[in-house]
Design an enzyme around this catalytic site. Structure first.
Site, PDB file in Angstrom:
ATOM      1  N   PRO A  45       0.794  -1.228   0.000  1.00 39.73           N
ATOM      2  CA  PRO A  45       0.000   0.000   0.000  1.00 39.73           C
ATOM      3  C   PRO A  45       0.830   1.284   0.000  1.00 39.73           C
ATOM      4  O   PRO A  45       1.886   1.356   0.628  1.00 39.73           O
ATOM      5  CB  PRO A  45      -0.811  -0.096   1.300  1.00 39.73           C
ATOM      6  N   ASN A  46       0.288   2.243  -0.721  1.00 42.81           N
ATOM      7  CA  ASN A  46       0.834   3.614  -0.813  1.00 42.81           C
ATOM      8  C   ASN A  46       2.099   3.725  -1.661  1.00 42.81           C
ATOM      9  O   ASN A  46       2.580   4.834  -1.898  1.00 42.81           O
ATOM     10  CB  ASN A  46       1.081   4.223   0.584  1.00 42.81           C
ATOM     11  N   ARG A  78       5.127  11.025  -2.509  1.00 43.23           N
ATOM     12  CA  ARG A  78       4.908  10.662  -1.105  1.00 43.23           C
ATOM     13  C   ARG A  78       6.172  10.878  -0.266  1.00 43.23           C
ATOM     14  O   ARG A  78       7.178  10.197  -0.476  1.00 43.23           O
ATOM     15  CB  ARG A  78       4.538   9.175  -1.060  1.00 43.23           C
ATOM     16  N   TYR A 108      11.259   8.701   1.130  1.00 47.19           N
ATOM     17  CA  TYR A 108      11.171   7.650   0.106  1.00 47.19           C
ATOM     18  C   TYR A 108      11.804   8.020  -1.231  1.00 47.19           C
ATOM     19  O   TYR A 108      11.800   7.219  -2.160  1.00 47.19           O
ATOM     20  CB  TYR A 108       9.698   7.261  -0.098  1.00 47.19           C
ATOM     21  N   ASN A 113       7.926  -5.676  -1.263  1.00 50.53           N
ATOM     22  CA  ASN A 113       7.918  -4.570  -0.309  1.00 50.53           C
ATOM     23  C   ASN A 113       6.493  -4.522   0.239  1.00 50.53           C
ATOM     24  O   ASN A 113       5.599  -3.960  -0.389  1.00 50.53           O
ATOM     25  CB  ASN A 113       8.276  -3.242  -0.971  1.00 50.53           C
ATOM     26  N   ALA A 126       3.359  -0.929   4.741  1.00 51.00           N
ATOM     27  CA  ALA A 126       2.888  -0.943   6.136  1.00 51.00           C
ATOM     28  C   ALA A 126       2.433  -2.335   6.578  1.00 51.00           C
ATOM     29  O   ALA A 126       2.455  -2.647   7.777  1.00 51.00           O
ATOM     30  CB  ALA A 126       1.766   0.071   6.317  1.00 51.00           C
ATOM     31  N   HIS A 172       4.427  -4.661   9.016  1.00 50.17           N
ATOM     32  CA  HIS A 172       4.381  -4.576  10.478  1.00 50.17           C
ATOM     33  C   HIS A 172       3.082  -5.120  11.065  1.00 50.17           C
ATOM     34  O   HIS A 172       2.952  -5.201  12.280  1.00 50.17           O
ATOM     35  CB  HIS A 172       4.559  -3.104  10.900  1.00 50.17           C
ATOM     36  N   ASP A 174       1.522 -15.545   6.219  1.00 51.70           N
ATOM     37  CA  ASP A 174       1.007 -16.901   6.071  1.00 51.70           C
ATOM     38  C   ASP A 174       0.916 -17.302   4.598  1.00 51.70           C
ATOM     39  O   ASP A 174       1.192 -18.451   4.245  1.00 51.70           O
ATOM     40  CB  ASP A 174      -0.390 -17.022   6.707  1.00 51.70           C
ATOM     41  N   GLU A 198      12.509  -9.619   1.233  1.00 51.23           N
ATOM     42  CA  GLU A 198      11.755  -8.434   1.675  1.00 51.23           C
ATOM     43  C   GLU A 198      12.620  -7.192   1.479  1.00 51.23           C
ATOM     44  O   GLU A 198      13.794  -7.202   1.865  1.00 51.23           O
ATOM     45  CB  GLU A 198      11.416  -8.602   3.161  1.00 51.23           C
ATOM     46  N   HIS A 249      12.767  -2.708   1.545  1.00 59.11           N
ATOM     47  CA  HIS A 249      12.182  -1.419   1.915  1.00 59.11           C
ATOM     48  C   HIS A 249      13.078  -0.311   1.400  1.00 59.11           C
ATOM     49  O   HIS A 249      14.313  -0.429   1.466  1.00 59.11           O
ATOM     50  CB  HIS A 249      12.064  -1.279   3.441  1.00 59.11           C
ATOM     51  N   LEU A 250      12.456   0.759   0.962  1.00 60.47           N
ATOM     52  CA  LEU A 250      13.223   1.923   0.522  1.00 60.47           C
ATOM     53  C   LEU A 250      13.954   2.554   1.699  1.00 60.47           C
ATOM     54  O   LEU A 250      15.136   2.884   1.617  1.00 60.47           O
ATOM     55  CB  LEU A 250      12.268   2.948  -0.111  1.00 60.47           C
ATOM     56  N   SER A 251      13.222   2.744   2.793  1.00 62.30           N
ATOM     57  CA  SER A 251      13.800   3.401   3.974  1.00 62.30           C
ATOM     58  C   SER A 251      14.378   2.353   4.918  1.00 62.30           C
ATOM     59  O   SER A 251      14.073   1.158   4.808  1.00 62.30           O
ATOM     60  CB  SER A 251      12.707   4.206   4.694  1.00 62.30           C
ATOM     61  N   ARG A 282      13.692   4.159  12.122  1.00 62.04           N
ATOM     62  CA  ARG A 282      12.497   5.007  12.146  1.00 62.04           C
ATOM     63  C   ARG A 282      11.676   4.731  13.417  1.00 62.04           C
ATOM     64  O   ARG A 282      12.214   4.290  14.414  1.00 62.04           O
ATOM     65  CB  ARG A 282      11.700   4.784  10.853  1.00 62.04           C
ATOM     66  N   ARG A 293       7.862   0.474  13.346  1.00 60.45           N
ATOM     67  CA  ARG A 293       8.369  -0.043  12.059  1.00 60.45           C
ATOM     68  C   ARG A 293       9.537  -1.011  12.248  1.00 60.45           C
ATOM     69  O   ARG A 293      10.039  -1.586  11.295  1.00 60.45           O
ATOM     70  CB  ARG A 293       8.844   1.104  11.159  1.00 60.45           C
TER      71      ARG A 293
HETATM   72  C1  DQA Z   1       8.341   1.007   3.537  1.00 57.79           C
HETATM   73  C2  DQA Z   1       8.505   1.168   5.055  1.00 57.79           C
HETATM   74  C3  DQA Z   1       7.172   0.949   5.774  1.00 57.79           C
HETATM   75  O1  DQA Z   1       7.324   1.113   7.175  1.00 57.79           O
HETATM   76  C4  DQA Z   1       6.136   1.936   5.289  1.00 57.79           C
HETATM   77  O2  DQA Z   1       4.883   1.669   5.889  1.00 57.79           O
HETATM   78  C5  DQA Z   1       6.022   1.978   3.804  1.00 57.79           C
HETATM   79  C6  DQA Z   1       7.238   1.898   2.996  1.00 57.79           C
HETATM   80  C7  DQA Z   1       9.633   1.349   2.778  1.00 57.79           C
HETATM   81  O3  DQA Z   1       9.768   0.922   1.628  1.00 57.79           O
HETATM   82  O4  DQA Z   1      10.514   2.047   3.314  1.00 57.79           O
HETATM   83  O5  DQA Z   1       4.939   2.190   3.262  1.00 57.79           O
HETATM   84  O6  DQA Z   1       8.029  -0.355   3.261  1.00 57.79           O
END
Ligand code: DQA
Length: 144
Positions: free
Chosen positions: A9-10, A17, A22, A73, A76, A79, A86, A97, A99-101, A106, A110
């Site tokens: 998501p997002n 964003r 990011y 990725n 959210a 977490h 599952d 897995e 993540h950008l950040s 953080r 997270r």
């Molecule tokens: C994220 C890190 C997550 O905590 C956050 O909710 C995201 C992006 C990242 O790529 O850094 O939406 O997965």
């Protein structure tokens, strides 16, 4: 080899964003960098982004048909989603897995990932390079 790249998501909002966290690259630009790397590695990628947990789970289940690995990725859902973890366990396809950040530097909510314990590994904090490093790692893992 076929790999599925899943964005949670997002991540469709990348570019606009919170660019300080990011970066300014769009999801399309990240996907196109991954496509370029896949040509070098000689593997096939398919891409899917959704803001809905159930759709991500459906994509993971569908990957069981023809997919050698999943680069994910979970955003959210990293977490919060036992259901995504599952699904990844159920299909038994190797996953990495990303993540950008750097989620560990953080907010404390997270710091934990429900997916990491069932993934081959986690790469975070390198922006777009997290995805590129993740694909290389997944590819090498599956190949060997
Ligand atoms: C994220 C890190 C997550 O905590 C956050 O909710 C995201 C992006 C990242 O790529 O850094 O939406 O997965």
């Amino acid at each position: 080899m076929n790999f599925l790249v899943l964005h949670g998501p997002n991540l469709n909002l990348l570019g606009k964003r919170e660019p300080a966290i990011y970066g300014s690259e769009t999801l399309a630009e990240i996907n196109s960098a991954l496509e370029k790397l896949s040509a070098e590695l000689e593997c096939e990628l398919s891409f899917f982004q959704s803001n809905a947990e159930g759709e991500l789970i459906n994509a993971i289940q569908a990957a069981a048909q023809n997919c050698h690995g999943i680069l994910i990725n979970p955003a959210a859902y990293t977490h919060t989603s036992i259901a995504i973890r599952d699904a990844l366990s159920a299909v038994g396809i190797p996953c990495v897995e990303v993540h950008l950040s750097n989620i560990h530097s953080r907010e404390t909510f997270r710091h934990s990932s429900l997916v990491a314990p069932i993934a081959i590994g986690q790469i975070c904090g390198f922006g777009r390079d997290s995805y590129l490093l993740g694909l290389r790692a997944l590819f090498n893992y599956v190949k060997n």
